[in-house]
Design a protein around this motif. Structure first.
Motif, short mmCIF file in Angstrom:
data_model
loop_
_atom_site.label_atom_id
_atom_site.label_comp_id
_atom_site.label_asym_id
_atom_site.label_seq_id
_atom_site.Cartn_x
_atom_site.Cartn_y
_atom_site.Cartn_z
N LYS A 153 0.84 -1.20 0.00
CA LYS A 153 0.00 0.00 0.00
C LYS A 153 0.87 1.26 0.00
O LYS A 153 0.63 2.21 -0.72
CB LYS A 153 -0.95 -0.02 1.21
N LYS A 154 1.95 1.22 0.81
CA LYS A 154 2.84 2.37 0.90
C LYS A 154 3.51 2.64 -0.45
O LYS A 154 3.63 3.79 -0.89
CB LYS A 154 3.91 2.07 1.97
N MET A 158 2.39 1.65 -3.48
CA MET A 158 1.41 2.05 -4.51
C MET A 158 0.84 3.46 -4.26
O MET A 158 0.26 4.06 -5.15
CB MET A 158 0.26 1.04 -4.58
N GLU A 159 1.00 3.97 -3.03
CA GLU A 159 0.51 5.33 -2.73
C GLU A 159 1.57 6.39 -3.04
O GLU A 159 1.31 7.58 -2.93
CB GLU A 159 0.08 5.43 -1.27
N ALA A 160 2.79 5.94 -3.37
CA ALA A 160 3.86 6.91 -3.67
C ALA A 160 3.48 7.72 -4.90
O ALA A 160 2.97 7.18 -5.88
CB ALA A 160 5.17 6.17 -3.91
N ARG A 161 3.72 9.02 -4.84
CA ARG A 161 3.35 9.88 -5.97
C ARG A 161 4.54 10.67 -6.52
O ARG A 161 4.38 11.59 -7.29
CB ARG A 161 2.22 10.85 -5.54
N GLU A 182 12.13 6.13 -0.72
CA GLU A 182 11.98 5.98 0.74
C GLU A 182 11.47 4.59 1.11
O GLU A 182 11.95 3.97 2.05
CB GLU A 182 10.97 7.02 1.26
N VAL A 183 10.46 4.10 0.35
CA VAL A 183 9.91 2.77 0.63
C VAL A 183 10.98 1.71 0.38
O VAL A 183 11.15 0.78 1.17
CB VAL A 183 8.65 2.49 -0.23
#
Length: 661
Positions: free
Chosen positions: A538-539, A541-544, A551-552
């Motif tokens: 989720k983290k 796929m939420e990166a923009r 970072e992830v």
């Protein structure tokens, strides 16, 4: 190729399989209560009705916030200016070293006071992190200018504690302090009220007694409210009236959720004190089955060092028997009982006696979770901890560890009793998060939900329960930003006439959908825990932007070691989706041995670029809204090279146009 999916079960028989690369479209339903959420059919109308009600509630709240904000911007007052020598002298006598976030908060409050319009600042800080000192400095600054200060506390004990602190800090200066609560005699109360009216009282500290109609101020300059969410609706309405004219400083120990704070940032300033005072030690937390020997050892160890103990038993029925057992385990201790069915007149003297060291062990229900600041109480025993929520346990544990002494919290459950998985997870979370300031950590989402409910009020709390915390706070953020933009353009009238459009929900910017044959996932052998894998999917796929993807990746490497090939491909997939979004691509489909790129409406490629692409990519088929070609062995590599080609051509066209102008 391998791929992971999240299966969501709706009301029987509806199910939905969501590929991991689309997890940014999924929100966790977080409820402000422990009641399970209502499950709907995917196709039913109940959910839509709940969302419509939530949008209406969000708009009402946003309009109310804008209205208060508008009133405040119309009021002006002379700035309070630079610190006086007395201010500097008083601050220098602070017996502790200010923490970095405390210093920052003090600067922010002073900056607000130096502006020509009233302050409205919310200071959030974990229990015992120095919010009171911020209040003392602000009050002294305002009082020196001849303005009056009212400090409002939810309980008599807190009012007493604040009065002692203010009196001690401001004793050398000609500042007249007064205490107003129902334990003062009629004559003392009358004197205080008269002093406020004629201006002889500079700073008054009290409970809701300060909100009576007969209390009038000669020149009220600053209102400091401790834990505003613990006042009733009528009192809050009264405070709203004061808020339009006086400077306002609100203190709270309940973490306020980030989404909500961001939406209110433009309307109400916010400071967070999140680092502990020097010398403060983390609370040692133990999770144990109940045993008389465990309790006796904990009690006697604390009493031997001259300390006091909170013993929490959260059932009024049987609390006296528990107190009797405690008296047998610690025969020399002074034991008192307090619970929520006692009247205020019965309860206040007991709490006051505990605060003043006249009681060694306070046996009580969870009513002590707020409102007692006793630095000599450094052991907490919770009997039946499995029956309490995480937020309650966290607040209870905050009652101890207020000094540089080592504090202990014992979370006890009855042996032989099977704990539910939820209860075990909750107690373990508390045991793990013993760090100071952990109330602001990600694991304490339910604390934040409580913060959201308290900040918004009871009516909003109910609406939030029907659609979940994340969706509701996003709706509020959306409504506030639309009205604030209208206000900035055309003032209060423009904001009032603006129709809020929350559309299909909060603003949502999904990345282009990619259905490409590639082994891009987090292998079980790399991240074994399913919940952690879901969290990182989720983290990611939420990166923009590139920075968040990196970072992830860094966090995964830090926790689990070098990225395997599949995990590198998962990160590359996100980077390509970001790249595709930048180029105006809505979807890439890689089935049947060919790649199909669909462009977003209005972002189709110019013919000049299409001809050039056809020259370079021989098997390219192009229609105005899509491009199609066969790929080699590596689909991701093929997508990347084609996107690079498009970007290069677009850049070339832009350069030619720039040269012509």
């Amino acid at each position: 190729r391998e791929k992971e999916y999240l299966r969501i079960d709706y009301q029987v028989p509806d199910k939905l399989l969501v590929p991991t690369e689309q997890l940014d479209r999924i929100q966790k339903f977080l409820s402000p209560s422990d009641a399970p959420p209502t499950i709907h059919r995917i196709t039913g109308g109940e959910w839509q009705r709940s969302v419509r009600a939530a949008k209406k509630g969000a708009e009402e709240l946003a309009r109310e916030l804008i209205s208060i904000y508008a009133k405040r911007t119309q009021v002006t007052r002379p700035p309070f200016g630079e610190d006086t020598p007395w201010q500097q002298e008083m601050e220098a006598t602070f017996p502790w070293v200010e923490t970095r976030s405390q210093e920052k908060t003090i600067r922010e409050v002073k900056r607000d006071l130096d502006r020509p319009y009233p302050m409205d600042r919310l200071v959030c800080g974990d229990v015992g992190f120095g919010k009171t000192e911020v209040a003392v400095r602000a009050a002294f600054k305002v009082a020196q200018e001849g303005k009056q200060v009212a400090v409002l506390c939810p309980t008599t004990i807190l009012a007493d504690q604040h009065f002692e602190t203010f009196r001690e800090r401001l004793a050398p200066y000609p500042i007249h302090l007064s205490l107003l609560n129902r334990f003062r005699t009629a004559k003392q109360r009358e004197t205080s009220i008269r002093g406020l009216k004629d201006g002889s009282v500079d700073i008054v500290i009290g409970t809701h007694a300060l909100l009576q109609k007969k209390v009038e101020y000669k020149n009220l300059g600053l209102v400091i409210v401790d834990e505003e969410q613990r006042f009733g609706v009528k009192h809050k309405e009264f405070l709203k009236g004061l808020r339009a004219n006086a400077d306002f400083l609100t203190l709270t120990a309940t973490p306020i959720p980030r989404t909500l704070s961001m939406s209110m940032m433009n309307l109400r300033q916010m400071s967070v004190i999140n680092d502990p005072p020097p010398g403060r030690q983390a609370i040692r937390t133990y999770l144990r089955p109940y045993g008389d020997d465990v309790v006796r050892e904990a009690l006697l160890r604390e009493l031997a060092r001259g300390g006091q103990v909170f013993y929490v038993f959260n059932r009024i029925d049987g609390i006296e028997h528990v107190a009797e057992r405690i008296r047998k385990l610690a025969p020399n201790a002074r034991v008192a009982v307090g619970h929520g069915q006692m009247t205020a007149d019965e309860l206040e003297p007991i709490m006051s006696a505990f605060f003043h060291g006249e009681v060694d062990i306070l046996v009580s229900t969870s009513i002590v979770e707020n409102g007692i600041d006793n630095s000599n109480a450094n052991t907490l025993i919770v009997d039946g901890a499995d029956k309490l929520g995480l937020a309650q346990l966290y607040q209870l544990r905050g009652r101890v560890g207020r000094s540089d002494r080592q504090a202990y919290a014992y979370l006890l459950y009855r042996s032989g009793k099977k704990l539910t998985d939820t209860a075990i997870a909750r107690l373990k979370a508390l045991q793990e998060f013993s760090d100071l300031g952990s109330g602001y950590s990600l694991a304490f989402r339910d604390l934040q939900i409580r913060g959201a409910g308290e900040l918004l009020g009871a009516k909003q709390h109910g609406t939030m329960q029907s659609v979940g915390y994340e969706l509701y706070t996003q709706l509020i953020a959306d409504a506030v930003s639309q009205l604030k933009a209208a206000f900035d353009d055309g003032g209060e009238t423009a904001a009032r006439l603006t129709a809020v459009d929350l559309g299909a929900g909060p603003e949502f910017h999904p990345l282009p959908a990619f259905d490409v044959p590639a082994a891009a996932y987090l292998p079980n052998s790399y991240v074994e825990d399913q919940n952690q894998r879901l969290f990182f999917y989720k983290k990611l796929m939420e990166a923009r932007d590139e920075e968040h993807v990196a970072e992830v990746e860094a966090e995964l490497i830090d926790r689990y070691g070098p990225l395997p090939e599949e995990a590198r491909a998962a990160a590359k997939l996100v980077r390509l989706r970001l790249f595709a979004q930048e180029l105006g691509i809505g979807k890439i489909d890689g089935r049947f041995g060919k790649l199909t790129i669909a462009f977003v409406n209005g972002r189709e490629l110019p013919l000049r670029i299409v001809h050039e692409l056809g020259r370079r990519q021989r098997d390219l088929k192009y229609r105005p809204d899509r491009a199609e070609w066969r790929y080699g062995n590596d689909a991701l590599e093929s997508v990347e090279s084609f996107l690079d080609l498009i970007k290069g051509q677009l850049q070339e066209v832009a350069n030619i146009r720039a040269a012509r102008t």
